[in-house]
Motif scaffolding. Structure first.
Motif, PDB file in Angstrom:
ATOM      1  N   LEU A 148       0.791  -1.087  -0.116  1.00  5.23           N
ATOM      2  CA  LEU A 148       0.018   0.096  -0.115  1.00  5.23           C
ATOM      3  C   LEU A 148       1.021   1.064   0.114  1.00  5.23           C
ATOM      4  CD1 LEU A 148      -2.875  -1.138   2.571  1.00  5.23           C
ATOM      5  CD2 LEU A 148      -2.849  -0.410   0.144  1.00  5.23           C
ATOM      6  N   PHE A 149       1.978   1.391   0.863  1.00  7.57           N
ATOM      7  CA  PHE A 149       2.653   2.466   0.978  1.00  7.57           C
ATOM      8  C   PHE A 149       4.187   2.684   0.620  1.00  7.57           C
ATOM      9  CE2 PHE A 149      -0.675   2.135   4.145  1.00  7.57           C
ATOM     10  CZ  PHE A 149      -1.411   3.089   3.774  1.00  7.57           C
ATOM     11  N   GLY A 150       4.602   1.500   0.265  1.00  3.20           N
ATOM     12  CA  GLY A 150       5.801   1.391  -0.075  1.00  3.20           C
ATOM     13  C   GLY A 150       7.059   1.807   0.962  1.00  3.20           C
ATOM     14  N   THR A 151       7.908   2.537   0.317  1.00  6.91           N
ATOM     15  CA  THR A 151       8.967   2.882   1.309  1.00  6.91           C
ATOM     16  C   THR A 151       8.706   4.339   1.974  1.00  6.91           C
ATOM     17  OG1 THR A 151      10.937   1.649   0.558  1.00  6.91           O
ATOM     18  CG2 THR A 151      11.514   3.295   1.866  1.00  6.91           C
ATOM     19  N   LYS A 152       8.374   4.511   3.128  1.00 12.75           N
ATOM     20  CA  LYS A 152       8.127   5.803   3.844  1.00 12.75           C
ATOM     21  C   LYS A 152       9.085   6.065   4.702  1.00 12.75           C
ATOM     22  CE  LYS A 152       4.503   7.310   3.025  1.00 12.75           C
ATOM     23  NZ  LYS A 152       3.944   8.235   1.899  1.00 12.75           N
ATOM     24  N   MET A 153       9.542   7.325   4.630  1.00 14.51           N
ATOM     25  CA  MET A 153      10.446   7.878   5.413  1.00 14.51           C
ATOM     26  C   MET A 153      10.071   8.983   6.395  1.00 14.51           C
ATOM     27  SD  MET A 153      13.190   6.564   4.334  1.00 14.51           S
ATOM     28  CE  MET A 153      14.356   5.974   3.144  1.00 14.51           C
ATOM     29  N   HIS A 154      10.534   8.854   7.491  1.00 19.43           N
ATOM     30  CA  HIS A 154       9.890   9.862   8.715  1.00 19.43           C
ATOM     31  C   HIS A 154      10.346  11.607   8.167  1.00 19.43           C
ATOM     32  CE1 HIS A 154      10.083  12.321  12.348  1.00 19.43           C
ATOM     33  NE2 HIS A 154       9.264  11.221  12.847  1.00 19.43           N
ATOM     34  N   THR A 155       9.404  12.228   8.476  1.00 17.15           N
ATOM     35  CA  THR A 155       9.391  13.631   7.862  1.00 17.15           C
ATOM     36  C   THR A 155      10.620  14.294   8.223  1.00 17.15           C
ATOM     37  OG1 THR A 155       6.968  13.787   8.172  1.00 17.15           O
ATOM     38  CG2 THR A 155       8.341  15.704   8.179  1.00 17.15           C
ATOM     39  N   PHE A 156      11.309  14.289   9.804  1.00 14.95           N
ATOM     40  CA  PHE A 156      12.344  14.808  10.019  1.00 14.95           C
ATOM     41  C   PHE A 156      13.564  14.012   9.844  1.00 14.95           C
ATOM     42  CE2 PHE A 156       8.886  17.225  12.563  1.00 14.95           C
ATOM     43  CZ  PHE A 156       8.996  18.269  11.667  1.00 14.95           C
ATOM     44  N   THR A 157      13.658  12.466  10.163  1.00 18.76           N
ATOM     45  CA  THR A 157      14.641  11.998  10.429  1.00 18.76           C
ATOM     46  C   THR A 157      15.065  11.333   9.259  1.00 18.76           C
ATOM     47  OG1 THR A 157      13.420   9.937  11.333  1.00 18.76           O
ATOM     48  CG2 THR A 157      14.204  11.553  12.875  1.00 18.76           C
ATOM     49  N   ALA A 158      14.097  11.033   8.176  1.00 17.52           N
ATOM     50  CA  ALA A 158      14.377  10.348   6.790  1.00 17.52           C
ATOM     51  C   ALA A 158      14.767   8.904   7.291  1.00 17.52           C
ATOM     52  CB  ALA A 158      15.559  11.115   6.168  1.00 17.52           C
ATOM     53  N   VAL A 159      14.108   8.451   8.174  1.00 17.19           N
ATOM     54  CA  VAL A 159      14.445   7.082   8.552  1.00 17.19           C
ATOM     55  C   VAL A 159      13.246   6.140   8.227  1.00 17.19           C
ATOM     56  CG1 VAL A 159      14.757   5.424  10.403  1.00 17.19           C
ATOM     57  CG2 VAL A 159      16.147   7.404  10.268  1.00 17.19           C
ATOM     58  N   ASP A 160      13.532   4.864   7.471  1.00 22.14           N
ATOM     59  CA  ASP A 160      12.137   4.012   7.316  1.00 22.14           C
ATOM     60  C   ASP A 160      12.150   3.261   8.578  1.00 22.14           C
ATOM     61  OD1 ASP A 160      10.580   1.946   6.649  1.00 22.14           O
ATOM     62  OD2 ASP A 160      11.442   1.700   4.657  1.00 22.14           O
ATOM     63  N   TYR A 161      11.198   3.410   9.445  1.00 18.34           N
ATOM     64  CA  TYR A 161      11.337   2.733  10.869  1.00 18.34           C
ATOM     65  C   TYR A 161      10.932   1.451  10.838  1.00 18.34           C
ATOM     66  CZ  TYR A 161      12.484   7.008  13.325  1.00 18.34           C
ATOM     67  OH  TYR A 161      13.439   8.203  13.825  1.00 18.34           O
TER      68      TYR A 161
END
Length: 397
Positions: A148-161
């Motif tokens: 559904l969402f693929g690889t999503k990065m955190h807004t501030f840290t740019a981490v895929d948690y």
């Protein structure tokens, strides 16, 4: 009105704190030195606040990944557990999760969506709606999440948690399955043994799990509540409020903060004759309107404070008085009428129309948030905050 300045908050620079330092003595010395250098008079009910970080550092309140793993093994001897609702944070949860996974053979990690409880988003509300998800009922597997969402990065840290937490578990030697749901009871389809990693909702999560038949339920607040050898601990909050210290250690929330606050108050009284208020503060309780992140990742804003900081503000709304009760007045007459209303106000104004729009939060939450914003979280070097005039109002000269 003879005094034009109301509340002030000053960040006081302090030495770099090390294990064994006397925080009370350092805080009081910083205050006295700053006031002398800047010709500031200390007054009754001024506030001296110290950030929790330097208190914990002085206490050497640290735990290692190995300490956490040993505690987790004792609590989950079967070697498996569901870990529910952690926040998405390298600083706050990653090292704790490494310790948890090191103590287990198998982990089922359940993440809430679209965000964690403090507002770190896996994906947006709009994206959730577009995917047709019902956050109250729908459970996603990791593969479905990626679909559904693929690889999503955190807004501030740019981490895929999602990938980051999987990597932590696998590096620790644990088998991991990741799911996404908002009903904590869904974890029981995967394991009857649960570690609740949420902060402010942890009591409800534990209650729901136990009522639903979970065999063992713990929270992060029950891990490292006593020392293991020479390790740190926190009997009240366990791993809650911890921060990353090194790649293998955590700094815990500090201990005995009520006693420390009382000692600071007494030391200032002996030095100046003024009874100030004192507190230890952590995260402020406020929300970032852009990133949608609620700052409060600590279990409480203040783990310790003096008696004078108990309670809530009891304030009248000046603009309400000016526009309603005294709408026909202006100039000195309006000023005097409003000052008279303040001086004669009741001890408890709850429910009265003239208080609407005031902030009915605890003093410790308000003041701690002011302190956190003043000291910042980076390199300002001001872990001690001196506040004056906080309890002033329009009627005070």
């Amino acid at each position: 009105m003879s005094r034009m300045i109301g509340t002030t908050a000053r960040g006081l620079r302090a030495p770099i704190i090390r294990e064994g330092d006397d925080i009370a003595a350092i805080a009081v010395d910083c205050l006295l030195t700053a006031c002398k250098e800047n010709n500031i008079s200390i007054r009754e009910n001024d506030i001296l606040a110290v950030t929790e970080s330097i208190v914990a550092r002085a206490q050497a309140n640290y735990v290692s990944v190995e300490d956490i793993a040993a505690d987790v093994r004792e609590k989950f001897p079967q070697g498996e557990a569901g870990v529910c609702f952690p926040i998405l944070s390298r600083n706050r949860f990653a090292i704790a999760f490494s310790g948890i996974c090191s103590g287990l053979k198998k982990v089922c990690l359940m993440l809430s969506y679209p965000s964690d409880e403090v507002g770190n988003h896996l994906f947006s509300l709009d994206e959730m709606d577009a995917a047709g998800l019902n956050p109250y009922t729908d459970l996603l597997t990791e593969s479905r999440y990626r679909e559904l969402f693929g690889t999503k990065m955190h807004t501030f840290t740019a981490v895929d948690y999602v990938a980051y937490y999987r990597e932590i578990a696998e590096k620790a030697g644990a088998e991991i399955e990741i799911i996404f749901a908002n009903d904590v009871r869904r974890i029981l389809d995967y394991t009857p043994h649960v570690l609740c990693a949420d902060i402010h909702s942890r009591f409800r999560s534990k209650r729901l799990l136990l009522a639903a038949g979970a065999k063992s339920v713990y929270g992060l607040d029950e891990i490292m509540t006593s020392p293991r050898g020479n390790s740190g601990y926190n009997k009240d909050y366990g791993l809650l409020g911890s921060n990353k210290a090194t790649e293998t250690t955590l700094k815990l929330f500090p201990r005995d903060c009520m006693a420390l606050s009382a000692r600071i108050q007494q030391m200032v009284l002996e030095e100046t004759g003024c009874r100030i208020q004192a507190m230890v503060y952590g995260d402020g309780a406020f929300k970032d309107p852009v990133g949608k992140i609620w700052e409060l990742a600590d279990p409480v804003v203040s783990p310790g404070y003096t008696e004078g900081l108990e309670g809530q503000p009891n304030e009248l709304k000046l603009k309400y008085l000016a526009d309603n009760d005294f709408a026909g007045l202006k100039g000195d007459a309006l000023r005097d009428a409003i000052r008279g209303a303040i001086e004669s106000k009741e001890a408890n104004l709850v429910g009265q129309m003239a208080t609407q729009g005031t902030t009915p939060r605890r003093l410790t939450d308000l003041i701690g948030s002011l302190c956190d914003l003043t000291s910042g979280s980076g390199d300002k070097g001001t872990p001690i905050i001196f506040i004056q005039g906080y309890f002033d109002n329009y009627a005070n000269d």
